[in-house]
Design a protein around this motif. Sequence first.
Motif, PDB file in Angstrom:
ATOM      1  N   ARG A  62     -14.178  18.494 -38.187  1.00 29.17           N
ATOM      2  CA  ARG A  62     -12.656  17.440 -38.700  1.00 29.17           C
ATOM      3  C   ARG A  62     -12.106  18.148 -40.072  1.00 29.17           C
ATOM      4  NH1 ARG A  62     -11.909  14.813 -43.099  1.00 29.17           N
ATOM      5  NH2 ARG A  62     -13.990  15.014 -43.425  1.00 29.17           N
ATOM      6  N   THR A  63     -12.437  18.977 -40.528  1.00 28.97           N
ATOM      7  CA  THR A  63     -12.060  19.991 -41.872  1.00 28.97           C
ATOM      8  C   THR A  63     -11.762  21.291 -41.326  1.00 28.97           C
ATOM      9  OG1 THR A  63     -13.842  20.540 -42.600  1.00 28.97           O
ATOM     10  CG2 THR A  63     -13.393  18.419 -43.322  1.00 28.97           C
ATOM     11  N   THR A  76     -38.289  30.669 -38.999  1.00 30.55           N
ATOM     12  CA  THR A  76     -38.565  29.384 -38.974  1.00 30.55           C
ATOM     13  C   THR A  76     -38.290  28.796 -37.943  1.00 30.55           C
ATOM     14  OG1 THR A  76     -36.282  29.294 -39.595  1.00 30.55           O
ATOM     15  CG2 THR A  76     -37.685  29.432 -41.822  1.00 30.55           C
ATOM     16  N   GLY A  77     -37.324  29.076 -36.401  1.00 32.14           N
ATOM     17  CA  GLY A  77     -36.479  29.298 -35.507  1.00 32.14           C
ATOM     18  C   GLY A  77     -35.081  28.416 -35.645  1.00 32.14           C
ATOM     19  N   GLU A  78     -35.128  28.336 -37.188  1.00 35.11           N
ATOM     20  CA  GLU A  78     -33.506  28.024 -37.026  1.00 35.11           C
ATOM     21  C   GLU A  78     -32.193  28.810 -36.752  1.00 35.11           C
ATOM     22  OE1 GLU A  78     -33.908  24.988 -41.070  1.00 35.11           O
ATOM     23  OE2 GLU A  78     -34.327  26.852 -41.300  1.00 35.11           O
ATOM     24  N   TYR A  79     -31.325  27.661 -36.481  1.00 38.03           N
ATOM     25  CA  TYR A  79     -29.657  28.223 -35.991  1.00 38.03           C
ATOM     26  C   TYR A  79     -29.265  28.545 -37.409  1.00 38.03           C
ATOM     27  CZ  TYR A  79     -31.312  28.776 -31.113  1.00 38.03           C
ATOM     28  OH  TYR A  79     -32.186  29.627 -30.242  1.00 38.03           O
ATOM     29  N   THR A  80     -28.429  28.941 -37.950  1.00 36.28           N
ATOM     30  CA  THR A  80     -26.989  28.988 -38.847  1.00 36.28           C
ATOM     31  C   THR A  80     -25.565  29.300 -38.244  1.00 36.28           C
ATOM     32  OG1 THR A  80     -28.953  29.970 -40.193  1.00 36.28           O
ATOM     33  CG2 THR A  80     -26.349  29.923 -41.159  1.00 36.28           C
ATOM     34  N   TYR A  81     -25.133  27.722 -38.693  1.00 37.16           N
ATOM     35  CA  TYR A  81     -23.765  28.062 -38.258  1.00 37.16           C
ATOM     36  C   TYR A  81     -23.082  28.109 -39.604  1.00 37.16           C
ATOM     37  CZ  TYR A  81     -23.536  25.772 -33.304  1.00 37.16           C
ATOM     38  OH  TYR A  81     -23.689  25.295 -32.334  1.00 37.16           O
ATOM     39  N   VAL A  82     -21.843  28.935 -39.267  1.00 38.08           N
ATOM     40  CA  VAL A  82     -20.645  29.602 -40.183  1.00 38.08           C
ATOM     41  C   VAL A  82     -19.796  28.892 -39.780  1.00 38.08           C
ATOM     42  CG1 VAL A  82     -20.261  31.362 -42.007  1.00 38.08           C
ATOM     43  CG2 VAL A  82     -22.497  30.750 -41.103  1.00 38.08           C
ATOM     44  N   ASP A  83     -19.140  28.735 -40.776  1.00 36.37           N
ATOM     45  CA  ASP A  83     -17.282  27.955 -40.576  1.00 36.37           C
ATOM     46  C   ASP A  83     -16.860  29.769 -40.039  1.00 36.37           C
ATOM     47  OD1 ASP A  83     -16.654  25.243 -41.317  1.00 36.37           O
ATOM     48  OD2 ASP A  83     -17.058  26.226 -42.959  1.00 36.37           O
ATOM     49  N   CYS A  84     -16.360  29.746 -39.258  1.00 35.04           N
ATOM     50  CA  CYS A  84     -15.462  30.666 -38.355  1.00 35.04           C
ATOM     51  C   CYS A  84     -14.053  30.721 -38.217  1.00 35.04           C
ATOM     52  CB  CYS A  84     -16.512  31.143 -37.334  1.00 35.04           C
ATOM     53  SG  CYS A  84     -18.574  31.934 -36.723  1.00 35.04           S
ATOM     54  N   SER A  85     -13.438  30.214 -38.934  1.00 33.69           N
ATOM     55  CA  SER A  85     -12.289  29.435 -38.253  1.00 33.69           C
ATOM     56  C   SER A  85     -11.283  31.366 -39.023  1.00 33.69           C
ATOM     57  CB  SER A  85     -11.480  28.246 -39.395  1.00 33.69           C
ATOM     58  OG  SER A  85     -11.013  28.505 -40.379  1.00 33.69           O
ATOM     59  N   ALA A  86     -10.123  31.192 -38.497  1.00 30.55           N
ATOM     60  CA  ALA A  86      -9.940  32.548 -38.970  1.00 30.55           C
ATOM     61  C   ALA A  86      -9.439  32.267 -40.210  1.00 30.55           C
ATOM     62  CB  ALA A  86      -8.658  33.183 -38.062  1.00 30.55           C
ATOM     63  N   GLU A  87      -9.079  31.944 -40.516  1.00 33.39           N
ATOM     64  CA  GLU A  87      -8.321  31.475 -42.788  1.00 33.39           C
ATOM     65  C   GLU A  87      -9.489  30.308 -42.961  1.00 33.39           C
ATOM     66  OE1 GLU A  87      -6.531  34.258 -43.319  1.00 33.39           O
ATOM     67  OE2 GLU A  87      -5.800  34.647 -41.461  1.00 33.39           O
ATOM     68  N   SER A  88      -9.809  30.242 -44.302  1.00 33.88           N
ATOM     69  CA  SER A  88     -10.593  29.424 -44.830  1.00 33.88           C
ATOM     70  C   SER A  88     -10.049  28.070 -43.856  1.00 33.88           C
ATOM     71  CB  SER A  88      -9.630  29.512 -46.354  1.00 33.88           C
ATOM     72  OG  SER A  88     -10.782  28.949 -47.303  1.00 33.88           O
ATOM     73  N   PRO A  89     -10.679  27.100 -43.769  1.00 30.35           N
ATOM     74  CA  PRO A  89     -11.079  25.769 -43.264  1.00 30.35           C
ATOM     75  C   PRO A  89      -9.654  24.979 -43.958  1.00 30.35           C
ATOM     76  CG  PRO A  89     -12.960  26.379 -43.544  1.00 30.35           C
ATOM     77  CD  PRO A  89     -12.468  27.555 -43.999  1.00 30.35           C
ATOM     78  N   LYS A  90      -8.124  24.842 -43.311  1.00 28.66           N
ATOM     79  CA  LYS A  90      -7.328  23.642 -43.771  1.00 28.66           C
ATOM     80  C   LYS A  90      -7.422  22.994 -44.614  1.00 28.66           C
ATOM     81  CE  LYS A  90      -2.410  24.248 -42.489  1.00 28.66           C
ATOM     82  NZ  LYS A  90      -1.835  24.855 -41.379  1.00 28.66           N
ATOM     83  N   GLY A  91      -8.840  21.625 -43.750  1.00 26.97           N
ATOM     84  CA  GLY A  91      -8.951  20.498 -44.065  1.00 26.97           C
ATOM     85  C   GLY A  91      -9.477  21.056 -46.004  1.00 26.97           C
ATOM     86  N   ARG A  92      -9.828  22.416 -46.358  1.00 23.67           N
ATOM     87  CA  ARG A  92     -10.716  21.802 -47.553  1.00 23.67           C
ATOM     88  C   ARG A  92     -10.001  23.181 -48.291  1.00 23.67           C
ATOM     89  NH1 ARG A  92     -15.972  24.505 -44.328  1.00 23.67           N
ATOM     90  NH2 ARG A  92     -15.619  23.231 -42.295  1.00 23.67           N
ATOM     91  N   ARG A  93      -8.869  23.122 -48.343  1.00 26.59           N
ATOM     92  CA  ARG A  93      -8.641  24.315 -49.528  1.00 26.59           C
ATOM     93  C   ARG A  93      -7.550  22.951 -50.981  1.00 26.59           C
ATOM     94  NH1 ARG A  93      -4.115  27.372 -45.056  1.00 26.59           N
ATOM     95  NH2 ARG A  93      -5.742  28.240 -43.776  1.00 26.59           N
ATOM     96  N   SER A  94      -6.899  24.056 -51.264  1.00 30.66           N
ATOM     97  CA  SER A  94      -6.856  23.011 -52.724  1.00 30.66           C
ATOM     98  C   SER A  94      -7.907  23.015 -53.377  1.00 30.66           C
ATOM     99  CB  SER A  94      -5.092  22.313 -52.390  1.00 30.66           C
ATOM    100  OG  SER A  94      -4.183  23.030 -51.853  1.00 30.66           O
ATOM    101  N   VAL A  95      -8.923  22.891 -54.202  1.00 27.24           N
ATOM    102  CA  VAL A  95      -9.704  22.778 -54.486  1.00 27.24           C
ATOM    103  C   VAL A  95     -10.442  23.625 -55.612  1.00 27.24           C
ATOM    104  CG1 VAL A  95     -10.637  21.444 -52.731  1.00 27.24           C
ATOM    105  CG2 VAL A  95     -11.682  23.362 -52.709  1.00 27.24           C
ATOM    106  N   CYS A  96     -10.679  22.770 -56.241  1.00 25.82           N
ATOM    107  CA  CYS A  96     -11.577  24.063 -57.023  1.00 25.82           C
ATOM    108  C   CYS A  96     -12.515  23.833 -57.030  1.00 25.82           C
ATOM    109  CB  CYS A  96     -11.035  23.242 -59.582  1.00 25.82           C
ATOM    110  SG  CYS A  96     -12.289  21.504 -59.253  1.00 25.82           S
ATOM    111  N   TYR A  97     -14.002  25.048 -58.505  1.00 27.42           N
ATOM    112  CA  TYR A  97     -14.696  25.153 -58.079  1.00 27.42           C
ATOM    113  C   TYR A  97     -15.929  23.938 -57.823  1.00 27.42           C
ATOM    114  CZ  TYR A  97     -19.145  27.845 -57.537  1.00 27.42           C
ATOM    115  OH  TYR A  97     -20.337  27.389 -56.844  1.00 27.42           O
TER     116      TYR A  97
END
Length: 192
Positions: A62-63, A76-97
């Motif tokens: 969504r973001t 562990t049998g775990e899969y890791t999902y990571v954000d793979c958008s070309a640029e930093s996810p648009k819905g999560r920008r303009s945030v401090c740390y």
Amino acid sequence: MTSSQQINDKSLSPEQREDLLNALKTRFEKNMHRHEGMEWEDVQAKLEASGGKLWSLSEMERTGGEPDVVQYDEKTGEYTYVDCSAESPKGRRSVCYDREALESRKKHKPETSAVDLAVSMGIELLTEDQYRELQKLEAFDKKTSSWVQTPDDIRGLGGALFCDYRFGNVFVYHNGADSYYAARGFRGALKV
């Protein structure tokens, strides 16, 4: 259902679940270089057994994160999902740390912080090592940058780390944790 229950409800309707699984499958099949040797049927079975994780993946989607599988841990049998958008996810920008940085700002506070938003989504900011591994798959953040988990000693001095990809290399920088920019967001990881 009361309004507070709706806000705290971290489940997906059957339609949302189906739409998300279809989007994840399509992305998986289009980007096999990110997960060589993995089979969608195995990933899907794991996702279907992890209902709450689907909500977190839907928030990543969504973001604007375009989450995709990048790793499988045989122990562990775990899969890791990571954000793979070309640029930093648009819905999560303009945030401090983090929250401390947000509260320290006297003027022009952003809406939230990267750490707070990640926690609310049920994901974690990438570490510097995870960011570097992601960049081995393809070039991300060629125009934007992404906050990464910051060591306590750096954070204790008021700083925070972010990364980007320029001139064929991954760069790690520092900034005041309270800074925020329209081109800086964060990438998250989720183990399923």
